[in-house]
Design a protein around this motif. Sequence first.
Motif, mmCIF file in Angstrom:
data_model
loop_
_atom_site.group_PDB
_atom_site.id
_atom_site.type_symbol
_atom_site.label_atom_id
_atom_site.label_comp_id
_atom_site.label_asym_id
_atom_site.label_seq_id
_atom_site.Cartn_x
_atom_site.Cartn_y
_atom_site.Cartn_z
ATOM 1 N N ARG A 1 56.806 20.354 3.632
ATOM 2 C CA ARG A 1 56.165 19.332 4.462
ATOM 3 C C ARG A 1 55.179 19.982 5.431
ATOM 4 O O ARG A 1 54.033 19.553 5.551
ATOM 5 N N ILE A 2 55.594 21.028 6.097
ATOM 6 C CA ILE A 2 54.721 21.711 7.061
ATOM 7 C C ILE A 2 53.550 22.390 6.346
ATOM 8 O O ILE A 2 52.408 22.322 6.801
ATOM 9 N N GLN A 3 53.818 22.998 5.208
ATOM 10 C CA GLN A 3 52.745 23.676 4.462
ATOM 11 C C GLN A 3 51.703 22.675 3.949
ATOM 12 O O GLN A 3 50.503 22.920 4.046
ATOM 13 N N PHE A 4 52.161 21.538 3.415
ATOM 14 C CA PHE A 4 51.218 20.527 2.931
ATOM 15 C C PHE A 4 50.405 19.939 4.091
ATOM 16 O O PHE A 4 49.206 19.698 3.947
ATOM 17 N N ARG A 5 51.053 19.710 5.215
ATOM 18 C CA ARG A 5 50.316 19.223 6.389
ATOM 19 C C ARG A 5 49.250 20.231 6.795
ATOM 20 O O ARG A 5 48.146 19.863 7.169
ATOM 21 N N HIS A 6 49.591 21.491 6.726
ATOM 22 C CA HIS A 6 48.641 22.554 7.074
ATOM 23 C C HIS A 6 47.435 22.542 6.128
ATOM 24 O O HIS A 6 46.331 22.920 6.508
ATOM 25 N N LEU A 7 47.648 22.092 4.881
ATOM 26 C CA LEU A 7 46.562 21.992 3.907
ATOM 27 C C LEU A 7 45.766 20.683 4.058
ATOM 28 O O LEU A 7 44.844 20.439 3.283
ATOM 29 N N GLY A 8 46.158 19.854 5.018
ATOM 30 C CA GLY A 8 45.403 18.630 5.280
ATOM 31 C C GLY A 8 45.965 17.367 4.661
ATOM 32 O O GLY A 8 45.323 16.316 4.681
ATOM 33 N N TYR A 9 47.154 17.424 4.116
ATOM 34 C CA TYR A 9 47.791 16.244 3.542
ATOM 35 C C TYR A 9 48.555 15.477 4.614
ATOM 36 O O TYR A 9 49.055 16.066 5.570
ATOM 37 N N ARG A 10 48.663 14.177 4.439
ATOM 38 C CA ARG A 10 49.625 13.389 5.207
ATOM 39 C C ARG A 10 50.901 13.426 4.383
ATOM 40 O O ARG A 10 50.872 13.207 3.166
ATOM 41 N N VAL A 11 52.019 13.696 5.024
ATOM 42 C CA VAL A 11 53.253 13.963 4.285
ATOM 43 C C VAL A 11 54.396 13.105 4.801
ATOM 44 O O VAL A 11 54.591 12.970 6.006
ATOM 45 N N LYS A 12 55.158 12.557 3.865
ATOM 46 C CA LYS A 12 56.384 11.837 4.199
ATOM 47 C C LYS A 12 57.520 12.485 3.422
ATOM 48 O O LYS A 12 57.442 12.644 2.202
#
Length: 178
Positions: free
Chosen positions: A78-89
């Motif tokens: 979740r944190i890694q995807f957010r860091h790549l610019g994704y909105r994550v649930k």
Amino acid sequence: MRRINLAKWLLMAAVIFAYWRGYTFFDSTHGEIAVEYAMTCAICLVFLGKQMIKSHYLNLKMKKVDKLSGRAFEKYLRIQFRHLGYRVKLTESSHDYGADLVVKKRGEKIVVQAKRYEKNVGIAAVQEAVGSIAYYDADRAMVVTNSGFTQSARNLARQNDVELWGRYDIQEKFKIRE
């Protein structure tokens, strides 16, 4: 859990500090100052705690990723995807219908099946990811692991347009050191 306990201790310390300084809650001015101070400290601690956790996960080496629990691996992603610019649930830990995360970027919704494994991920993970597309009304699916994939999993993923991110993919995309 740890952040909440720290916030409680900080709030208690602020009340003790206020009492030690001679502030009482019967004197509205000093009592209000003490409460504002305590609340400000608690909010700062929660914010700093989140930043510390984010920083910790963003800087993990693969050896540490390999030791995460399944749920911790999902939070890591979740944190890694957010860091790549994704909105994550992050989905529920049980009854997730085959997806551990739902990520969105540029209008595209992707379901992610996360597998923190010591061996290669098999066909079942790809089947779960494919099954979750309809449930979450997603555009496509992805399986992400700290390991690799069996040939059967790769074949099924190719036939169903499921993107596979193995160990070397996440090292490259998340810029992780071995």
